[in-house]
Design a protein around this motif. Structure first.
Motif, PDB file in Angstrom:
ATOM      1  N   LEU A 195       0.705  -1.341  -0.004  1.00  0.00           N
ATOM      2  CA  LEU A 195      -0.076   0.024  -0.079  1.00  0.00           C
ATOM      3  C   LEU A 195       0.954   1.215   0.085  1.00  0.00           C
ATOM      4  CD1 LEU A 195      -2.811  -0.934   2.620  1.00  0.00           C
ATOM      5  CD2 LEU A 195      -3.113  -0.782   0.086  1.00  0.00           C
ATOM      6  N   TRP A 196       1.899   1.340   0.774  1.00  0.00           N
ATOM      7  CA  TRP A 196       2.875   2.388   0.693  1.00  0.00           C
ATOM      8  C   TRP A 196       3.504   2.702  -0.476  1.00  0.00           C
ATOM      9  CZ3 TRP A 196       8.563   2.907   1.713  1.00  0.00           C
ATOM     10  CH2 TRP A 196       8.895   4.045   2.183  1.00  0.00           C
ATOM     11  N   GLY A 205      -0.255   2.439  -3.389  1.00  0.00           N
ATOM     12  CA  GLY A 205      -1.805   2.870  -3.095  1.00  0.00           C
ATOM     13  C   GLY A 205      -2.791   1.868  -2.731  1.00  0.00           C
ATOM     14  N   SER A 206      -3.909   2.354  -2.905  1.00  0.00           N
ATOM     15  CA  SER A 206      -5.140   1.738  -2.618  1.00  0.00           C
ATOM     16  C   SER A 206      -5.174   0.406  -3.716  1.00  0.00           C
ATOM     17  CB  SER A 206      -6.295   2.295  -2.587  1.00  0.00           C
ATOM     18  OG  SER A 206      -6.744   3.048  -3.692  1.00  0.00           O
ATOM     19  N   HIS A 250      -3.917  -3.108  -7.481  1.00  0.00           N
ATOM     20  CA  HIS A 250      -3.922  -1.871  -6.879  1.00  0.00           C
ATOM     21  C   HIS A 250      -4.757  -1.088  -8.023  1.00  0.00           C
ATOM     22  CE1 HIS A 250      -0.913  -2.106  -4.015  1.00  0.00           C
ATOM     23  NE2 HIS A 250      -0.656  -3.205  -4.592  1.00  0.00           N
ATOM     24  N   GLN A 251      -5.359   0.253  -7.684  1.00  0.00           N
ATOM     25  CA  GLN A 251      -6.328   0.966  -8.400  1.00  0.00           C
ATOM     26  C   GLN A 251      -5.405   1.438  -9.381  1.00  0.00           C
ATOM     27  OE1 GLN A 251      -9.261   1.388  -8.189  1.00  0.00           O
ATOM     28  NE2 GLN A 251     -10.058   1.036  -5.836  1.00  0.00           N
ATOM     29  N   ASN A 252      -4.371   1.771  -9.319  1.00  0.00           N
ATOM     30  CA  ASN A 252      -3.370   2.315 -10.366  1.00  0.00           C
ATOM     31  C   ASN A 252      -2.852   0.953 -11.565  1.00  0.00           C
ATOM     32  OD1 ASN A 252      -1.399   0.807  -9.227  1.00  0.00           O
ATOM     33  ND2 ASN A 252      -0.252   2.676  -8.705  1.00  0.00           N
ATOM     34  N   ASP A 263      -4.570   4.190   6.708  1.00  0.00           N
ATOM     35  CA  ASP A 263      -3.557   3.150   6.253  1.00  0.00           C
ATOM     36  C   ASP A 263      -3.789   1.847   6.998  1.00  0.00           C
ATOM     37  OD1 ASP A 263      -2.672   4.848   4.158  1.00  0.00           O
ATOM     38  OD2 ASP A 263      -0.649   4.981   5.250  1.00  0.00           O
ATOM     39  N   GLU A 319      -7.051   0.330   6.208  1.00  0.00           N
ATOM     40  CA  GLU A 319      -6.991  -0.148   4.786  1.00  0.00           C
ATOM     41  C   GLU A 319      -6.311  -1.797   4.835  1.00  0.00           C
ATOM     42  OE1 GLU A 319      -7.603  -0.335   0.320  1.00  0.00           O
ATOM     43  OE2 GLU A 319      -8.621   0.349   2.148  1.00  0.00           O
TER      44      GLU A 319
END
Length: 340
Positions: free
Chosen positions: A179-180, A183-184, A211-213, A316, A319
């Motif tokens: 996550l770090w 991201g999400s 991940h969202q990206n 964080d 999540e």
């Protein structure tokens, strides 16, 4: 800054106290210990630091923050007790045994206006810090996949069901790192080897996070692996960074060393443990960043002095807990879990 510690088992004694006492703005002013054996160890390690029977006694003696390093099943109550007394808290991981329990702790802290953070010290691992440098530099191009493994073989008893097994314990770190870096997460797939019929204790897991990206993180943790794979690999359109060795700070702390004793040598990895950047046939040795677990406590001291953010946000922490819940469901149901 007067900091108290609750618990002096392996976590409190080796992974908190040496780092707390290595950061100059912080003083370790007391430890909650009930075992006579642990009290003797405290006096051997830190002569003059008092031991207390209860968290209430420690708080009454005067502290600016408390670090709670107790088994998960009793940690929640102690966090709530400290928050109700207006004392900032560092919680060990796993933060909570489920999203609803995590949300309860977060709500209590926010309603009381009390700082609460989680000890995700492995954001400051040498390998993760180096991977982040490689990613942000653009040398890897667009990142496609991230692979992260912590695998070993442990004979005999391998876990405690009250802590949710290896997935909740080690998995907290691996998920937080992903996550770090990226991201999400929008979906989770997991395979988990449980040791009991109730599926409360596990010893081996694989997670795939989308991940969202668009980056896919593949995470492995095991205590039954005789031949571990590479520690970490980040693959991008312009190259791949790969490192074989796990950060050495835990072994250094267990051997009695600390940032206070090693100074600028702390967290420095020998060149034989560095990773490689590879693009086609071209291969380049990549110097590793220093491992700096002590920076967690430096950031904590700054935040509680009004000079920065807490080292790990509650968003964080929540999540990470949500993803671990989804991973358990995915393993039990044999399907991909989509997160809202």
């Amino acid at each position: 800054m007067r900091v108290g510690l609750v618990g002096y088992g392996k976590g409190g004694r080796f992974f908190h106290a040496p780092l707390i006492t290595s950061v100059s703005p912080i003083a370790l002013v007391g430890v909650v210990i009930r075992s006579s054996e642990r009290r003797a160890e405290l006096q051997q390690d830190y002569p003059g630091v008092p031991a207390y029977e209860t968290l209430a006694e420690l708080i009454d003696a005067g502290v600016d923050a408390v670090v709670i390093s107790t088994p998960p099943e009793i940690r929640e109550g102690m966090i709530l007790e400290a928050v109700s007394r207006g004392v900032p808290v560092v919680s060990d991981k796993p933060f909570a045994l489920g999203e609803s329990r995590a949300q309860l702790l977060i709500s209590a802290a926010r309603e009381a206006g009390v700082p609460l953070t989680v000890y995700m010290n492995r954001r400051w691992d040498s390998d993760i810090r180096t991977a982040r440098r490689m990613i942000t530099s653009g040398k890897l191009g667009e990142v496609l996949t991230f692979e992260s493994r912590v695998e070993t073989f442990v004979s005999g008893t391998r876990g405690n069901a009250s802590g949710g097994g290896l997935l909740r314990d080690l998995g907290s770190h691996l998920v937080d790192q992903a996550l770090w870096l990226f991201g999400s997460v929008r979906s989770v797939y997991a395979e988990v080897r449980f040791m009991d019929e109730q599926q409360q204790l596990d010893e081996d897991f694989f997670l795939s996070l989308t991940h969202q990206n668009g980056v896919i993180s593949r995470l492995w943790g095991s205590t039954i692996q005789h031949n571990p794979g590479p520690r970490l690999k980040v693959n991008g359109t312009e190259g791949c960074y790969r490192i074989e060795c796990l950060d050495g700070q835990d072994q250094a702390l267990l051997a009695g060393r600390s940032p206070k004793t090693e100074r600028d040598r702390w967290g420095v990895e020998d060149h034989l443990r560095w990773g490689w950047m590879q693009h086609g046939e071209e291969r380049e040795l990549v110097p590793s960043e220093r491992g700096r677990w002590d920076l967690f406590y430096e950031h904590l001291a700054a935040a509680l002095s009004g000079k920065g953010e807490l080292p790990v946000s509650l968003e964080d922490a929540l999540e990470t807990t949500r993803i671990l819940d989804a991973a358990r469901r995915s393993a039990q149901q044999g399907q991909v879990i989509t997160l809202g």
